[in-house]
Design a protein around this motif. Sequence first.
Motif, PDB file in Angstrom:
ATOM      1  N   THR A   1       0.842  -1.097  -0.062  1.00  0.00           N
ATOM      2  CA  THR A   1       0.128  -0.041  -0.032  1.00  0.00           C
ATOM      3  C   THR A   1       0.692   1.058   0.053  1.00  0.00           C
ATOM      4  O   THR A   1       0.534   2.070  -0.601  1.00  0.00           O
ATOM      5  N   GLU A   2       1.730   1.120   0.669  1.00  0.00           N
ATOM      6  CA  GLU A   2       2.945   2.269   0.867  1.00  0.00           C
ATOM      7  C   GLU A   2       3.901   2.781  -0.302  1.00  0.00           C
ATOM      8  O   GLU A   2       4.583   3.584  -0.322  1.00  0.00           O
ATOM      9  N   GLY A   3       3.651   1.659  -1.210  1.00  0.00           N
ATOM     10  CA  GLY A   3       4.390   1.905  -2.530  1.00  0.00           C
ATOM     11  C   GLY A   3       5.914   1.023  -2.656  1.00  0.00           C
ATOM     12  O   GLY A   3       6.671   1.353  -3.567  1.00  0.00           O
ATOM     13  N   ALA A   4       6.044   0.169  -1.602  1.00  0.00           N
ATOM     14  CA  ALA A   4       7.397  -0.618  -1.824  1.00  0.00           C
ATOM     15  C   ALA A   4       7.305  -1.524  -2.789  1.00  0.00           C
ATOM     16  O   ALA A   4       6.303  -1.872  -3.249  1.00  0.00           O
ATOM     17  N   GLU A   5       8.615  -1.886  -3.447  1.00  0.00           N
ATOM     18  CA  GLU A   5       8.675  -2.595  -4.624  1.00  0.00           C
ATOM     19  C   GLU A   5       9.076  -4.334  -4.049  1.00  0.00           C
ATOM     20  O   GLU A   5       9.744  -4.454  -3.540  1.00  0.00           O
ATOM     21  N   LEU A   6       7.974  -5.085  -4.495  1.00  0.00           N
ATOM     22  CA  LEU A   6       8.242  -6.383  -4.039  1.00  0.00           C
ATOM     23  C   LEU A   6       9.162  -7.088  -4.838  1.00  0.00           C
ATOM     24  O   LEU A   6       9.239  -6.929  -6.263  1.00  0.00           O
ATOM     25  N   VAL A   7      10.396  -7.862  -4.008  1.00  0.00           N
ATOM     26  CA  VAL A   7      11.201  -8.506  -4.788  1.00  0.00           C
ATOM     27  C   VAL A   7      11.043  -9.932  -5.036  1.00  0.00           C
ATOM     28  O   VAL A   7      11.275 -10.522  -5.832  1.00  0.00           O
ATOM     29  N   CYS A   8      10.377 -10.400  -3.864  1.00  0.00           N
ATOM     30  CA  CYS A   8      10.017 -12.031  -3.683  1.00  0.00           C
ATOM     31  C   CYS A   8       8.971 -12.267  -2.690  1.00  0.00           C
ATOM     32  O   CYS A   8       8.668 -11.231  -1.777  1.00  0.00           O
ATOM     33  N   GLY A   9       8.231 -13.184  -2.963  1.00  0.00           N
ATOM     34  CA  GLY A   9       7.007 -13.672  -2.094  1.00  0.00           C
ATOM     35  C   GLY A   9       5.880 -12.737  -1.967  1.00  0.00           C
ATOM     36  O   GLY A   9       5.477 -12.331  -3.087  1.00  0.00           O
ATOM     37  N   GLY A  10       5.479 -12.312  -0.749  1.00  0.00           N
ATOM     38  CA  GLY A  10       4.340 -11.320  -0.756  1.00  0.00           C
ATOM     39  C   GLY A  10       3.134 -12.039  -0.526  1.00  0.00           C
ATOM     40  O   GLY A  10       2.246 -11.264  -0.503  1.00  0.00           O
ATOM     41  N   LYS A  11       3.056 -13.323  -0.017  1.00  0.00           N
ATOM     42  CA  LYS A  11       1.817 -13.827   0.101  1.00  0.00           C
ATOM     43  C   LYS A  11       1.745 -15.042   0.961  1.00  0.00           C
ATOM     44  O   LYS A  11       2.784 -15.611   1.172  1.00  0.00           O
ATOM     45  N   ALA A  12       0.570 -15.760   1.339  1.00  0.00           N
ATOM     46  CA  ALA A  12       0.572 -17.019   2.020  1.00  0.00           C
ATOM     47  C   ALA A  12       0.905 -18.040   1.325  1.00  0.00           C
ATOM     48  O   ALA A  12       0.947 -17.828   0.143  1.00  0.00           O
ATOM     49  N   ALA A  13       1.348 -19.103   1.910  1.00  0.00           N
ATOM     50  CA  ALA A  13       1.656 -20.314   1.193  1.00  0.00           C
ATOM     51  C   ALA A  13       0.958 -21.487   1.797  1.00  0.00           C
ATOM     52  O   ALA A  13       0.840 -21.526   3.108  1.00  0.00           O
ATOM     53  N   HIS A  14       0.421 -22.639   1.217  1.00  0.00           N
ATOM     54  CA  HIS A  14      -0.133 -23.709   1.646  1.00  0.00           C
ATOM     55  C   HIS A  14      -1.151 -23.608   2.496  1.00  0.00           C
ATOM     56  O   HIS A  14      -1.264 -23.962   3.724  1.00  0.00           O
ATOM     57  N   THR A  15      -2.083 -22.553   2.108  1.00  0.00           N
ATOM     58  CA  THR A  15      -3.287 -21.987   3.037  1.00  0.00           C
ATOM     59  C   THR A  15      -4.140 -23.427   3.254  1.00  0.00           C
ATOM     60  O   THR A  15      -4.829 -22.994   4.273  1.00  0.00           O
ATOM     61  N   ASP A  16      -4.251 -24.196   2.644  1.00  0.00           N
ATOM     62  CA  ASP A  16      -5.037 -25.537   3.089  1.00  0.00           C
ATOM     63  C   ASP A  16      -4.148 -26.526   3.838  1.00  0.00           C
ATOM     64  O   ASP A  16      -5.043 -27.309   4.506  1.00  0.00           O
TER      65      ASP A  16
END
Length: 495
Positions: A360-375
Amino acid sequence: MARTHAEWQAFASTLTIEGRAFIDGQYVAAADGRTFDCINPANGQHLASISWAGAPEVEQAVKAARRAFDSGKWSELAPLARGRILKRFAALIREHGDELALLETLDAGKPIGDTTSVDVPGAAYCVEWFAEAIDKIGGEVAPVDPKIVGLVTREAIGVVAAVVPWNFPILMASWKFGPALAAGNAVIVKPSEKSPLTAIRLAALAKEAGMPDGVFQVLPGAGDVGKALAMHMDIDCIAFTGSTGVGKLIATAAAQSNLKRAWLELGGKSPNIVLPDCPDLAKAARAAAGAIFYNMGEMCTAGSRLLVHQDIKDAFIAEFKKAAAHYQPADPLDPTTSMGAIVDRVQYDKVLSYIDKGLTEGAELVCGGKAAHTDKGLFIEPTAFVCTGPDMTICREEIFGPVLSIITFKDVDEAIQIANDSEYGLAAAVWTSDLSTAHKVSRRLRAGTVWVNCYDEGGDMNFPFGGFKQSGNGRDKSLHALEKYTELKSTLIKL
């Protein structure tokens, strides 16, 4: 021989888990029957119902500790004899190492490869180190008027409460109870409600080692238990590792009660500075990835602010992305897993909210950024951002998860200014080929530990551990830790 993934799973299926408090030499349930659930964060499985200690249990434990201390059966035991019991305790920790490591992995989501190689062996080493130290240190004979014999001695402080965190449950607990017991105190351990299992198990091992009843006790529960211990008028010292916010509450409670000694190892937002003359970018990148992704980023010393010189930014980030790829969340019971699960839903949601804040604040995503294996469980990808400046939220607040903020700088002075512009001062690192630069930067960094051309080295107990500023006071590890759990006494004898 190391166990396979299947063998760890089989062991877990047969494990008997104790969930009661340990008071005055025996396991007891809470008088009101209150419990809380212990959940495996990797799969949501209910592991055990844990006794939630209340006011009656706190009173029983403190009275038992005071009785044990005043009796002298531990505090007045010869240091050599006390050391022998602590060495037996360390040996039992090693003997039950696989069981304790499994409890830690199931409870906190930590990779079994880490709990078997770092957490449990480190706890045994800590207890053994202090056991070997206590009969090798003494007091002083003061240089005074010859008509007076002046002695300066240290004696045990009394009843010590140790409130320990959930990220390294057995290891951080040992950093408290190891020196406190060695100094002759009676200790009450309050483990985090997020990861109480190893502390509860250790209590029985302490008794088996020969520790008198009341000397080592465990009170599981939430913040109400910690507050009761901090406020108790018959506890002489409280040692805490955790967030700065809770540390302030404990210090306030200690002051409002009997002014008990309060030793606080608190938060961090540690800077990892890579100068343009870094001797090995690939090595530094691997260390930077480990500094933030090891233990899922749930480390007070996590290198969560990576400061990279603008001239090498692109080359360094390319190497960092390669290194980050080795940290992929998976089943903690698999010995090949490098990254486990986030400890619980509260922390999981907190970390994801910071990732959202960075975007939201404008940082540039280099890698990742989300949840994994949510099941399956509470897993989050290793995440890194290039930030627009050092004042972004993710650059200033402790996230306690696998989220890295990358900040660029133009020269050494700016790097040091950014590094020190934090309420915290726990750890820092600098990468350079110049010896003079290494010394000069290390001196200017306001941190309790500074690494040069490495990160998070120093498992050796000889190094004191703790922070500047709002990262706390006092030190764990080393002979300096023994001082925290003693009182100085001057004795003057007129001849």
